[in-house]
Design an enzyme around this catalytic site. Sequence first.
Site: not given
Length: 242
Positions: A7, A10, A43, A45, A49, A70, A100-101, A151, A191-192, A213
């Site tokens: 991802n 960032h 993603h 959004r 952002r 995403e 974040t999500t 996911e 995630h994370g 990501g």
Amino acid sequence: MSRLSVNVDHVATVRQARLSNEPDPVIAAGLAEIAGADGITVHLREDRRHIQDRDLYILRKTVKVRLNLEMAATKEMFEKALEVKPDMVTLVPEKRQELTTEGGLDVKTNLDHLKRFVPMLMDAGIAVNLFVDLSLESVKACHRIGSTGIELHTGRYAEAKKEDEIEAELKRIQDSAILSKRLGLKTHAGHGLDYANVSKVAAIREIDEFAIGFSIIARSIYAGIPEAVKEMKRLIVSSRPL
Ligand code: PXP
């Protein structure tokens, strides 16, 4: 399978901090691909952002591995997906205030909406995964909705500090992954996940792909994108059961 989708959101976060034209997530995606990424995720959004529409349009033309978009399950994003035709869409919940999500989709409450939304994307030739919190109910709901896959949200595992909490979260990921596979769903997790915690999740054989990501982009500031991607891929591959 032990695929890694990188991802690059960032990279765009840094660019948007100065509303500049660098660093460019398109270049980052190319470097990640050369370094062995099996997919690129962005993603888009609602508040734009980090990733911009321009990024998505160019990535569609340049990414040769799987492009995963995403997005929230909204009309605006549906139209964008149909226009760009990513290889895959991952539907996520979206709140404006979140960093974040935060959580997975509430598939139970949104069952009727998703039952209409998901097939419309799939009819356009786009694979659809649903990002969900860990529960067997969520896995069954994805199966009922007819998505390509799921996911599994690994955020609670990533945040757990005590050994027993970590083990309990791992077991929840594994139970969901086993059921997901049994129901024929493509099974992804993310995630994370970072260099310290990815191995135990990568050891779960039912998971086909990892979406990572922040930790990769953070490390790439010191080590460069190719090195950061290669090391994550090496950790995933070496943790897989034979
Ligand atoms: N999967 C989903 C559905 C996400 O929303 C995110 C964050 O954008 C990730 C994976 C990647 O999480 P992280 O940036 O913590 O690796």
